[in-house]
Write an enzyme that holds these catalytic residues in place. Sequence first.
Site, PDB file in Angstrom:
ATOM      1  N   TYR A 158     -75.149  10.428 -33.816  1.00 58.89           N
ATOM      2  CA  TYR A 158     -74.811  10.779 -35.195  1.00 58.89           C
ATOM      3  C   TYR A 158     -73.309  10.865 -35.422  1.00 58.89           C
ATOM      4  O   TYR A 158     -72.803  11.858 -35.946  1.00 58.89           O
ATOM      5  CB  TYR A 158     -75.466  12.117 -35.589  1.00 58.89           C
ATOM      6  CG  TYR A 158     -76.920  12.190 -35.213  1.00 58.89           C
ATOM      7  CD1 TYR A 158     -77.841  11.339 -35.814  1.00 58.89           C
ATOM      8  CD2 TYR A 158     -77.373  13.075 -34.241  1.00 58.89           C
ATOM      9  CE1 TYR A 158     -79.178  11.373 -35.457  1.00 58.89           C
ATOM     10  CE2 TYR A 158     -78.708  13.118 -33.875  1.00 58.89           C
ATOM     11  CZ  TYR A 158     -79.596  12.262 -34.496  1.00 58.89           C
ATOM     12  OH  TYR A 158     -80.912  12.300 -34.144  1.00 58.89           O
TER      13      TYR A 158
ATOM     14  N   TYR B  45     -88.383  17.090 -39.005  1.00 55.63           N
ATOM     15  CA  TYR B  45     -87.660  16.077 -38.239  1.00 55.63           C
ATOM     16  C   TYR B  45     -88.593  15.551 -37.157  1.00 55.63           C
ATOM     17  O   TYR B  45     -89.168  16.336 -36.392  1.00 55.63           O
ATOM     18  CB  TYR B  45     -86.391  16.646 -37.586  1.00 55.63           C
ATOM     19  CG  TYR B  45     -85.688  15.589 -36.782  1.00 55.63           C
ATOM     20  CD1 TYR B  45     -84.845  14.666 -37.390  1.00 55.63           C
ATOM     21  CD2 TYR B  45     -85.915  15.461 -35.412  1.00 55.63           C
ATOM     22  CE1 TYR B  45     -84.254  13.650 -36.663  1.00 55.63           C
ATOM     23  CE2 TYR B  45     -85.332  14.448 -34.680  1.00 55.63           C
ATOM     24  CZ  TYR B  45     -84.499  13.546 -35.311  1.00 55.63           C
ATOM     25  OH  TYR B  45     -83.920  12.534 -34.582  1.00 55.63           O
TER      26      TYR B  45
ATOM     27  N   ASP C 242     -96.255  17.914 -33.903  1.00 52.25           N
ATOM     28  CA  ASP C 242     -95.092  17.464 -33.141  1.00 52.25           C
ATOM     29  C   ASP C 242     -94.493  18.693 -32.453  1.00 52.25           C
ATOM     30  O   ASP C 242     -93.794  19.484 -33.079  1.00 52.25           O
ATOM     31  CB  ASP C 242     -94.087  16.806 -34.100  1.00 52.25           C
ATOM     32  CG  ASP C 242     -92.814  16.361 -33.395  1.00 52.25           C
ATOM     33  OD1 ASP C 242     -92.605  16.754 -32.234  1.00 52.25           O
ATOM     34  OD2 ASP C 242     -92.023  15.632 -34.020  1.00 52.25           O
TER      35      ASP C 242
ATOM     36  N   LYS D  22     -88.998  16.251 -24.591  1.00 53.87           N
ATOM     37  CA  LYS D  22     -87.871  17.139 -24.277  1.00 53.87           C
ATOM     38  C   LYS D  22     -88.065  17.949 -22.995  1.00 53.87           C
ATOM     39  O   LYS D  22     -87.756  17.459 -21.905  1.00 53.87           O
ATOM     40  CB  LYS D  22     -87.578  18.047 -25.465  1.00 53.87           C
ATOM     41  CG  LYS D  22     -86.994  17.302 -26.655  1.00 53.87           C
ATOM     42  CD  LYS D  22     -86.574  18.265 -27.735  1.00 53.87           C
ATOM     43  CE  LYS D  22     -86.025  17.594 -28.974  1.00 53.87           C
ATOM     44  NZ  LYS D  22     -84.625  17.184 -28.876  1.00 53.87           N
TER      45      LYS D  22
HETATM   46  N1  PMP Z   1     -89.625  15.390 -32.901  1.00 52.71           N
HETATM   47  C1  PMP Z   1     -88.946  16.542 -32.855  1.00 52.71           C
HETATM   48  C2  PMP Z   1     -89.572  17.787 -33.413  1.00 52.71           C
HETATM   49  C3  PMP Z   1     -87.670  16.577 -32.286  1.00 52.71           C
HETATM   50  O1  PMP Z   1     -86.990  17.733 -32.260  1.00 52.71           O
HETATM   51  C4  PMP Z   1     -87.123  15.385 -31.760  1.00 52.71           C
HETATM   52  C5  PMP Z   1     -85.745  15.353 -31.129  1.00 52.71           C
HETATM   53  N2  PMP Z   1     -84.799  16.190 -31.674  1.00 52.71           N
HETATM   54  C6  PMP Z   1     -87.875  14.218 -31.821  1.00 52.71           C
HETATM   55  C7  PMP Z   1     -89.125  14.246 -32.396  1.00 52.71           C
HETATM   56  C8  PMP Z   1     -87.356  12.928 -31.253  1.00 52.71           C
HETATM   57  O2  PMP Z   1     -87.293  12.974 -29.856  1.00 52.71           O
HETATM   58  P1  PMP Z   1     -86.310  12.011 -29.049  1.00 52.71           P
HETATM   59  O3  PMP Z   1     -84.921  12.411 -29.400  1.00 52.71           O
HETATM   60  O4  PMP Z   1     -86.662  12.257 -27.606  1.00 52.71           O
HETATM   61  O5  PMP Z   1     -86.621  10.608 -29.467  1.00 52.71           O
END
Ligand code: PMP
Length: 432
Positions: free
Chosen positions: A21, A149, A247, A276
């Site tokens: 970013y 997100y 998610d 993560k």
């Molecule tokens: N979903 C959520 C809730 C996230 O916090 C993130 C990453 N910040 C993602 C999806 C995307 O994961 P990645 O960066 O491993 O592609």
Amino acid sequence: MPLKSTQNLLDYDREHIWHPYTSMRNPLPVYAVESASGVTIKLADGRELIDAMSSWWAAIHGYNHPVLNQAIEQQLQSMSHIMFGGLTHRPAVELAKILIDITAEPLQHVFFADSGSVSVEVAIKMAVQYAYALGNRNKQKLLTVCGGYHGDTLGGMSVCDPVNGMHTMFSDILPQQIFAPQPECNDDGSTNIDELEVLLNKHQDEICAVIIEPVVQGAGGMHFYCAQYLQQLRVLCDQYNVLLILDEIATGFGRTGTLFAYEQAGIVPDILCLGKALTGGYMTLAATLSSKKVVDGINADGSGVLMHGPTFMANPLACAVANASIELLLSSCWQNKVAQLEQQLYKELKPCRSLPAVKEVRVKGAIGVVELYRPVNMAVLQAAFVKQGVWIRPFNRLVYIMPPYIIQPDELSRLTSAIYKVLSQSRGCNSS
Ligand code: PMP
């Protein structure tokens, strides 16, 4: 350019490498890291910083952990990678088993993806394919809530917050999804789910699934909401015959106080995305779990083939370290530790409320958030935190921390006092 000195590295980096970013022509400053161990990040210039970010929610056991190092070293002796098409291996099967064992009983099937965003893509494809195979060919849209997100790939972006999300400029090429207001809960337990229901009712013939981050919306604004909302959502999804995708890429593995945030609502999703902290922050790996109902639905037209298969699917090194990380977590007193972190964060961040730049302080599990009235000047604030010997990376109006669970009380106090100190000096807190 020879890459001898740290300055050479930084200069080359600035000239040639995109960071997250940021701009290539006018990038924000970056700091060169020499090593990281426990909760300490050692910069190339010798300075040491206490880590507040767990490398974006991932490094829950801290860095350079002997058990995790050993898992990777051991796996390296047999194979670092092997294609998953037509082949399988122990680390992947063991990881699938442990994920199935620790998540809700209906989740029985695992798709290994190579990042959180890709696991969201897979979840979306599963939902679309489920509806398609069942003959509901118009049900191709997702319903989600504002403030979410879900990643930076096109499918994930399409369900990020449409206004404040980082992706507004791409809106014309993104699938057009349906957005309900951000979840809100009142003290009496009532919520604004009615507004979501109106949309679900109106568009039920077009919606295959609802996707949402349970309890904590992360990168979309660190918004917390109550478990009742999720309970009501689960009921509505069943009532309107749409799948529920949770998610938990950010919230999974204990961060909000329960192993998975959905447990706080006592509900079960149809599809669950994990990432993560799955590998303890060592390597990139994510997983999309689904129930038998989803698999049976995808099979309903006879094919059952899920059209996805990344090159590095189920990478053995990543699976091996994920297995070790989950075992390490489950064998620790993580609930107590997260509860202690929650208490300490609450107590020590509370005084920030009195600062003029601060709008709100909120804490959930091992997540502490100080929301400001105005966006921060990132470069100025970042430098101020580094000067205080801490690694805190704010964004927009949010100064937030989610440290490794192994952080000690005195180290956490260094983080919270740095926040108070830096925010009380107004520089960096009020310009956009
Ligand atoms: N979903 C959520 C809730 C996230 O916090 C993130 C990453 N910040 C993602 C999806 C995307 O994961 P990645 O960066 O491993 O592609």
